[in-house]
Write an enzyme that holds these catalytic residues in place. Structure first.
Site, PDB file in Angstrom:
ATOM      1  N   GLU A  36      23.320   5.880 -72.904  1.00  6.62           N
ATOM      2  CA  GLU A  36      22.811   4.585 -73.373  1.00  6.62           C
ATOM      3  C   GLU A  36      23.635   4.028 -74.531  1.00  6.62           C
ATOM      4  O   GLU A  36      23.105   3.527 -75.522  1.00  6.62           O
ATOM      5  CB  GLU A  36      21.329   4.705 -73.764  1.00  6.62           C
ATOM      6  CG  GLU A  36      20.450   5.094 -72.586  1.00  6.62           C
ATOM      7  CD  GLU A  36      18.957   5.127 -72.886  1.00  6.62           C
ATOM      8  OE1 GLU A  36      18.591   5.396 -74.041  1.00  6.62           O
ATOM      9  OE2 GLU A  36      18.176   4.880 -71.953  1.00  6.62           O
ATOM     10  N   ASP A  88      12.597   9.070 -66.954  1.00  5.53           N
ATOM     11  CA  ASP A  88      12.427   8.769 -68.370  1.00  5.53           C
ATOM     12  C   ASP A  88      10.962   8.768 -68.793  1.00  5.53           C
ATOM     13  O   ASP A  88      10.415   7.703 -69.062  1.00  5.53           O
ATOM     14  CB  ASP A  88      13.075   7.407 -68.668  1.00  5.53           C
ATOM     15  CG  ASP A  88      13.333   7.206 -70.149  1.00  5.53           C
ATOM     16  OD1 ASP A  88      13.027   8.119 -70.931  1.00  5.53           O
ATOM     17  OD2 ASP A  88      13.843   6.135 -70.516  1.00  5.53           O
ATOM     18  N   GLU A 107       5.303   6.160 -75.191  1.00  9.78           N
ATOM     19  CA  GLU A 107       6.094   5.002 -74.771  1.00  9.78           C
ATOM     20  C   GLU A 107       5.607   4.422 -73.442  1.00  9.78           C
ATOM     21  O   GLU A 107       5.390   3.214 -73.342  1.00  9.78           O
ATOM     22  CB  GLU A 107       7.574   5.411 -74.668  1.00  9.78           C
ATOM     23  CG  GLU A 107       8.463   4.286 -74.183  1.00  9.78           C
ATOM     24  CD  GLU A 107       9.935   4.668 -74.144  1.00  9.78           C
ATOM     25  OE1 GLU A 107      10.265   5.835 -74.446  1.00  9.78           O
ATOM     26  OE2 GLU A 107      10.752   3.795 -73.818  1.00  9.78           O
TER      27      GLU A 107
END
Ligand code: GCU
Length: 673
Positions: free
Chosen positions: A280, A359, A387
């Site tokens: 990333e 993820d 998240e």
């Protein structure tokens, strides 16, 4: 609640209220041993007396020459890193394998006293406990300076950082001390104190910030917890003025060696470096044509003389994918990058692998990397910060999800827990901030607690861990009130993960979240994006074909029997069907329902089940102000309202989207738009 000197706000004591430790503090006690953790034991206990008069003796077994030193006839064996608790007539003796273990043993005793109030059977005369996982670590994605997009705590849902404020390490680390104490009581033994995405200010913790890192490490040391730093792979360029960060360059090697020397001069028990490389946008060895092993091993060489460890993350994939390209599969990436490197990592490198191939979704298959690298030390990475699981606004008790991962027999025989225990351990992203309840949603404290306990013993049952958390957190409640609180919290939390999955992204489909924030629904939010996170819904069906026969081949990364199980639509479990297969809406699940009807029903049913959750909490109203602090109640109510609103939005958007896409009516006739 106790005042926090740091912020002048009142901080909830979480699972260590005065009432939880008072039964031990009130005993005449003796403490044997030296060092920071034994000093902490002394500060936890009250009246110091000689051993013969003590009702409670706590000792580092290294300080015990003969059983009579602690007032016993014989000494039990104390396992490495663990403790033994001996309940002799008139005296309880806690023996730790070392200082940190003695402290953890003291908190274990407090836990067992609290559980007795819930009617737990009396413990045996001698109980011995050893940690299953060598590494039991929480990672903080905290930035020193507030990041313009990600804020101070990346994916943080509980306010600012407990470590940093105003672009600096906090002067008063009182909150950090309270946090370290809470962690020690769960068995956690390491923390990473800064974000894996290392920005310019945070990179400097490794150099001119070392004095501050040492202050933080001093606080954690008193609770038996080691500190790690996330470092930028580009540090030699960013901080050292070199023109390269090539891991095979002699100047780079020398720079890292002297950086490590300086760190250990400041923090002698420093844990090591945590590295997100070539992931990333973070820098890494690829820029120099080098491998992940080249990069990790170079850092390992720098740390080796000091006994340090490199935690190298396996979260590596192409985040600039063209959505038109249906052959590239992000799920394959970690295995494709790392499995060929098995056996090439240094012995002080631990490869840190996210629990699933994507993820931290609400449901993913277990990462096949964990079975593919028998000659590499591996750690499992979990996400306590919510998240993708409700952002600490929804009730979502994650112990059942983590327990399922740790107990999964990935190679057909050994569990994931035992695979990682062999050389690494378990890490997780923390969910705390400077919020008065630590975690935003007060019930999200249970996730932090459960992480430590599962890292200690992955066979613990989620509902038993919840009992521990309840007994400790509400230790001041009367027995009658405690029994009622327990029933209510089980009703709210035991199935909360499945409920959350039900109204968001069931059948393994994942994502469908608002891009960027990842909170709230957006069915096509990531469908035409570069992130590799697609559901491929069209008018006829949905899901990603990851079979080897017709799809991306991801299913083939598993050992038997899972590769065969996942390969076939017939044997793939319902909860992962859309992760592995693209099926027509008319496909009939093992449950007997069609996929489209499941899409409709799961969302509507899960939202309806919130009635029971809200009613359960409401039933405690007469305890508010006594057993349940008023501020705790107010926060839970506020969050339940937000959860309801968000869950309704998920339900209505997803149901309407698929009705419009498929044209198939919802047989239940419930509202659709
Ligand atoms: C997720 C998360 C990022 C984080 C990344 C990581 O993608 O959204 O904020 O940086 O995981 O684990 O490194």
């Amino acid at each position: 609640m106790t005042p926090d000197t740091d912020t002048a706000v009142t901080v909830h004591p979480a699972w260590l209220p005065d009432a939880a430790t008072a039964p031990l503090r009130d005993l005449p006690s003796a403490v044997l041993g030296a060092g920071p953790c034994l000093e902490t034991v002394r500060s936890e206990l009250g009246r110091a007396v000689p051993v013969p008069e003590a009702a409670l003796v706590v000792a580092d077994v290294g300080a015990v020459a003969t059983p009579s030193d602690v007032g016993l006839a014989t000494l039990p064996d104390v396992p490495a890193g663990g403790h033994a608790i001996v309940r002799a007539p008139g005296r309880t003796v806690v023996l730790g394998a070392d200082g940190p273990a003695a402290l953890r043993g003291l908190y274990a005793l407090a836990r067992s006293v609290a559980l007795a109030r819930l009617g737990a059977p009396a413990p045996a005369a001698v109980t011995v406990s050893a940690p299953e996982q060598p590494l039991r670590m929480l990672d903080h994605w905290d930035n020193v300076a507030v990041h313009p997009v990600m804020g101070q705590v990346e994916r943080g849902y509980a306010g600012g950082s407990i470590f940093y404020a105003d672009g600096e390490v906090r002067a008063d680390l009182g909150r950090v001390r309270a946090y370290a104490r809470l962690l020690a009581a769960t068995g956690v033994e390491a923390v990473g104190i800064n974000n894996v995405n290392v920005h310019a200010r945070e990179a400097r913790l490794l150099t001119d910030g070392l004095g501050d890192v040492a202050r933080i490490a001093d606080v954690f040391r008193a609770y038996g917890i080691r500190c790690f730093l996330s470092v930028s792979f580009a540090s030699p360029r960013l901080l050292g003025g070199l023109d390269t960060a090539d891991p095979l360059d002699a100047g780079v090697v020398a720079w890292w060696a002297s950086a490590a020397d300086r760190v250990y001069a400041a923090v002698p028990d420093f844990g090591g470096f945590l590295v997100k490389a070539d992931s990333e946008g973070q820098p890494g060895p690829f820029a120099y044509g080098r491998s992940h092993a080249d990069g990790a091993n170079m850092l390992a060489d720098a740390l080796r003389p000091h006994g340090g460890t490199v935690l190298w993350r396996a979260f590596v994939y192409d985040h600039r994918q063209d959505w038109r390209d249906r052959r590239t599969d992000r799920a394959r990436a970690a295995y494709d990058h790392f499995a060929p490197l098995d056996g090439t990592f240094a012995d002080n490198v631990v490869l840190q692998v996210k629990h699933g191939p994507m993820d931290f979704q609400v449901r993913e298959p277990v990462s096949p990397v964990l079975a593919a690298m028998p000659r590499t030390r591996l750690a499992l990475e979990l996400q306590v910060t919510q998240e993708y699981t409700g952002q600490q606004r929804h009730v979502c008790y994650l112990a059942p999800a983590w327990g399922a991962v740790l107990g999964f027999r990935l190679d057909g025989s050994r569990t994931v827990g035992s695979l990682v225990a062999a050389g690494g351990g378990v890490t997780a992203v923390s969910n705390v901030g400077d919020d008065p309840f630590w975690t935003g949603h007060p019930l999200a404290q249970a996730n932090l607690y459960a992480f430590g306990r599962l890292a200690w013993d992955s066979t613990l049952r989620p509902e038993d861990i919840l009992d521990e958390w309840i007994a400790l957190t509400f230790a001041a409640a009367s027995p009658v009130a405690l029994t009622r609180i327990r029933a209510v919290l089980h009703a709210m939390m035991d199935d909360s993960w499945l409920r959350y999955e039900g109204y968001t992204a069931p059948l393994g489909v994942g994502f469908m979240v608002t891009p960027g924030t990842h909170g709230g629904p957006s069915v096509d939010g990531y469908e035409y994006s570069p992130w590799g996170t697609y559901h491929f819904a069209d008018r006829d069906g949905i899901g990603v074909d990851r079979s080897t026969a017709t799809g991306t081949g991801y299913a083939g990364q598993y050992p038997s029997p899972w590769r065969e199980t996942y390969e076939s639509v017939e044997t793939c479990p319902d909860e992962l069907l859309l992760f592995f297969h693209h099926v027509p809406y008319s496909h009939v699940l093992a449950s007997g329902k069609t996929v489209i009807q499941h899409v409709y029903d799961s969302r509507a049913d899960a939202v309806e089940s919130l009635d029971g959750v809200e009613a359960a909490w409401e039933s405690l109203v007469d305890l508010v102000g006594s057993a349940v602090p008023a501020a705790f109640d107010a926060r839970v109510r506020e969050r339940l309202a937000v959860q309801r609103e968000s869950a309704v939005e998920w339900r209505d958007q997803v149901r309407s989207y698929f009705w419009r896409k498929s044209g198939v009516p919802d047989a239940s006739g419930r509202g659709i738009y």
